[in-house]
Design a protein around this motif. Structure first.
Motif, mmCIF file in Angstrom:
data_model
loop_
_atom_site.group_PDB
_atom_site.id
_atom_site.type_symbol
_atom_site.label_atom_id
_atom_site.label_comp_id
_atom_site.label_asym_id
_atom_site.label_seq_id
_atom_site.Cartn_x
_atom_site.Cartn_y
_atom_site.Cartn_z
ATOM 1 N N GLN A 154 0.944 -1.176 0.027
ATOM 2 C CA GLN A 154 -0.025 -0.085 -0.020
ATOM 3 C C GLN A 154 0.598 1.361 -0.133
ATOM 4 N N ARG A 155 1.884 1.229 0.698
ATOM 5 C CA ARG A 155 2.739 2.509 0.618
ATOM 6 C C ARG A 155 3.431 2.518 -0.701
ATOM 7 N N ALA A 156 3.908 1.519 -1.260
ATOM 8 C CA ALA A 156 4.491 1.694 -2.761
ATOM 9 C C ALA A 156 3.535 2.088 -3.608
ATOM 10 N N LEU A 157 2.289 1.607 -3.555
ATOM 11 C CA LEU A 157 1.071 2.150 -4.374
ATOM 12 C C LEU A 157 0.962 3.483 -4.358
ATOM 13 N N LEU A 158 0.596 3.995 -2.954
ATOM 14 C CA LEU A 158 0.364 5.441 -2.795
ATOM 15 C C LEU A 158 1.442 6.115 -3.145
ATOM 16 N N THR A 159 2.816 5.898 -3.027
ATOM 17 C CA THR A 159 4.028 6.678 -3.118
ATOM 18 C C THR A 159 3.808 6.812 -4.548
ATOM 19 N N ASP A 160 3.672 6.097 -5.536
ATOM 20 C CA ASP A 160 3.566 6.145 -6.855
ATOM 21 C C ASP A 160 2.404 7.211 -7.486
ATOM 22 N N LEU A 161 1.321 6.930 -6.644
ATOM 23 C CA LEU A 161 0.152 7.830 -7.154
ATOM 24 C C LEU A 161 0.449 9.405 -6.563
ATOM 25 N N VAL A 162 1.201 9.549 -5.446
ATOM 26 C CA VAL A 162 1.237 10.864 -5.039
ATOM 27 C C VAL A 162 2.307 11.615 -5.945
ATOM 28 N N ASP A 163 3.401 10.605 -6.423
ATOM 29 C CA ASP A 163 4.244 11.415 -7.400
ATOM 30 C C ASP A 163 3.750 11.715 -8.780
ATOM 31 N N ASP A 164 2.635 10.888 -9.147
ATOM 32 C CA ASP A 164 1.824 11.353 -10.137
ATOM 33 C C ASP A 164 0.906 12.691 -9.898
ATOM 34 N N LEU A 165 0.620 12.885 -8.798
ATOM 35 C CA LEU A 165 -0.148 13.869 -8.513
ATOM 36 C C LEU A 165 0.662 15.057 -8.210
ATOM 37 N N ALA A 166 1.819 14.995 -7.721
ATOM 38 C CA ALA A 166 2.645 15.982 -7.521
ATOM 39 C C ALA A 166 3.139 16.618 -8.871
ATOM 40 N N ALA A 167 3.145 15.661 -9.730
ATOM 41 C CA ALA A 167 3.603 16.133 -11.257
ATOM 42 C C ALA A 167 2.531 16.950 -12.017
ATOM 43 N N THR A 168 1.383 16.829 -11.594
ATOM 44 C CA THR A 168 0.282 17.652 -12.288
ATOM 45 C C THR A 168 0.297 19.004 -11.886
ATOM 46 N N SER A 169 -0.409 20.027 -12.608
ATOM 47 C CA SER A 169 -0.588 21.394 -12.445
ATOM 48 C C SER A 169 -1.653 21.834 -12.959
ATOM 49 N N SER A 170 -2.087 23.237 -12.617
ATOM 50 C CA SER A 170 -3.210 23.586 -13.231
ATOM 51 C C SER A 170 -3.100 23.995 -14.673
ATOM 52 N N HIS A 171 -1.962 23.696 -15.310
ATOM 53 C CA HIS A 171 -1.530 23.676 -16.666
ATOM 54 C C HIS A 171 -1.761 22.435 -17.491
ATOM 55 N N GLY A 172 -1.926 21.181 -16.525
ATOM 56 C CA GLY A 172 -2.144 19.946 -17.217
ATOM 57 C C GLY A 172 -3.429 19.646 -17.518
ATOM 58 N N ASP A 173 -3.891 18.529 -18.065
ATOM 59 C CA ASP A 173 -5.324 17.949 -17.954
ATOM 60 C C ASP A 173 -5.980 17.937 -16.856
ATOM 61 N N PRO A 174 -7.027 18.720 -16.807
ATOM 62 C CA PRO A 174 -7.793 18.646 -15.423
ATOM 63 C C PRO A 174 -8.355 17.243 -15.163
ATOM 64 N N HIS A 175 -9.053 16.732 -16.320
ATOM 65 C CA HIS A 175 -9.664 15.424 -16.294
ATOM 66 C C HIS A 175 -8.624 14.182 -15.505
ATOM 67 N N GLU A 176 -7.366 14.263 -16.227
ATOM 68 C CA GLU A 176 -6.368 13.393 -15.549
ATOM 69 C C GLU A 176 -6.004 13.639 -14.039
ATOM 70 N N GLN A 177 -5.895 14.925 -13.698
ATOM 71 C CA GLN A 177 -5.641 15.458 -12.417
ATOM 72 C C GLN A 177 -6.693 15.035 -11.465
ATOM 73 N N LEU A 178 -7.919 15.255 -11.787
ATOM 74 C CA LEU A 178 -9.011 14.636 -10.964
ATOM 75 C C LEU A 178 -9.098 13.259 -10.802
ATOM 76 N N ALA A 179 -8.883 12.457 -11.664
ATOM 77 C CA ALA A 179 -8.806 11.017 -12.031
ATOM 78 C C ALA A 179 -7.626 10.618 -10.852
ATOM 79 N N VAL A 180 -6.609 11.042 -11.167
ATOM 80 C CA VAL A 180 -5.389 10.732 -10.117
ATOM 81 C C VAL A 180 -5.732 10.939 -8.753
ATOM 82 N N ALA A 181 -6.379 12.338 -8.428
ATOM 83 C CA ALA A 181 -6.503 12.711 -6.881
ATOM 84 C C ALA A 181 -7.760 12.002 -6.393
#
Length: 251
Positions: free
Chosen positions: A146-173
């Motif tokens: 669970q730690r490994a999965l959540l670490t991977d997901l939070v890295d993806d989340l941190a890489a998103t920004s308001s200039h990225g795809d908002p649909h992808e950002q919400l899906a990851v969040a």
């Protein structure tokens, strides 16, 4: 480990009384073989309205066929779970490992409609005891996965920004919130939930970090800013051993 108490329904309220009568008529008419039945959900919590559906668990003889039925009776929609005693005990046991206690809550926080042999009350007491004990603790392998999965997901989340795809950002969040809730509730040995029960169970497990996670998710949805949610998830990871990247082995 204490199961948070739930206020008993106001049996004397007009709506609760109407729910009990409607559920009782349904059980008598549709399931004459039943040895017991309980009314759960919003009706048992005293929170239903005239348009709410009825959540009913029917206890069948030991040879009965386990099933779920959604039906309408006397113009009331009902979701009916039919189980034998062994079926219910299997569902109770499964709740300990999945950490989702739907069957336990439905049965423990309920109003008895029918109990011919006393089996319903015995099962209610079993469910209450299991709820109070909490789910099984995470094994080391489960925690690390669970730690490994959540670490991977939070890295993806941190890489998103308001200039990225908002649909992808919400899906990851959304996925980040679910997995963080799973890890935090499991770490606290409290029950997890889905849908409307995710925030309720999360805040019950950890009012501080749970509320931070929910507020961070809301901030992202409103402002496309992943920072508050990322910060809250890091609190969960640090509580459970820290982020896990290099060196993780999935056994």
């Amino acid at each position: 480990m204490n199961h948070p108490s739930h206020p008993r329904p106001r049996i004397g309220s007009d709506q609760t009384a109407a729910d009990i009568r409607a559920a009782g008529r349904l059980v008598s008419a549709r399931y004459p073989e039943a040895t017991g039945a309980v009314l759960g959900g919003s009706a048992a919590r005293g929170q239903s309205t005239a348009s709410s559906d009825l959540d009913i668990t029917v206890l069948l003889p030991d040879h009965g066929r386990r099933r779920r039925e959604v039906l309408r009776h006397d113009d009331r929609l009902a979701e009916v779970f039919l189980n034998s005693r062994s079926d219910l005990r299997a569902a109770f046991a499964e709740s300990r490992t999945t950490r989702r206690a739907t069957a336990l809550f439905l049965f423990a926080d309920s109003i008895v409609l029918h109990d011919a042999d006393g089996h319903v009350e015995a099962l209610r007491q079993e469910a209450e005891a299991l709820l109070a004990a909490g789910p099984d603790p995470l094994t080391r392998a489960e925690r690390d996965a669970q730690r490994a999965l959540l670490t991977d997901l939070v890295d993806d989340l941190a890489a998103t920004s308001s200039h990225g795809d908002p649909h992808e950002q919400l899906a990851v969040a959304d996925r980040v919130l679910r997995e963080a809730a799973h890890l935090l509730t499991a770490h606290r040995r409290r029950w997890n939930g889905a849908g409307k029960w995710l925030p309720r169970r999360l805040k019950a497990a950890d009012p501080d970090i749970g509320q931070n996670l929910l507020d961070g998710h809301l901030a992202l949805a409103r402002h496309a800013d992943p920072t508050p949610l990322t910060t809250s998830v890091m609190r969960v990871l640090n509580l459970t051993g820290g982020p896990l990247r290099e060196g993780y082995v999935d056994r």
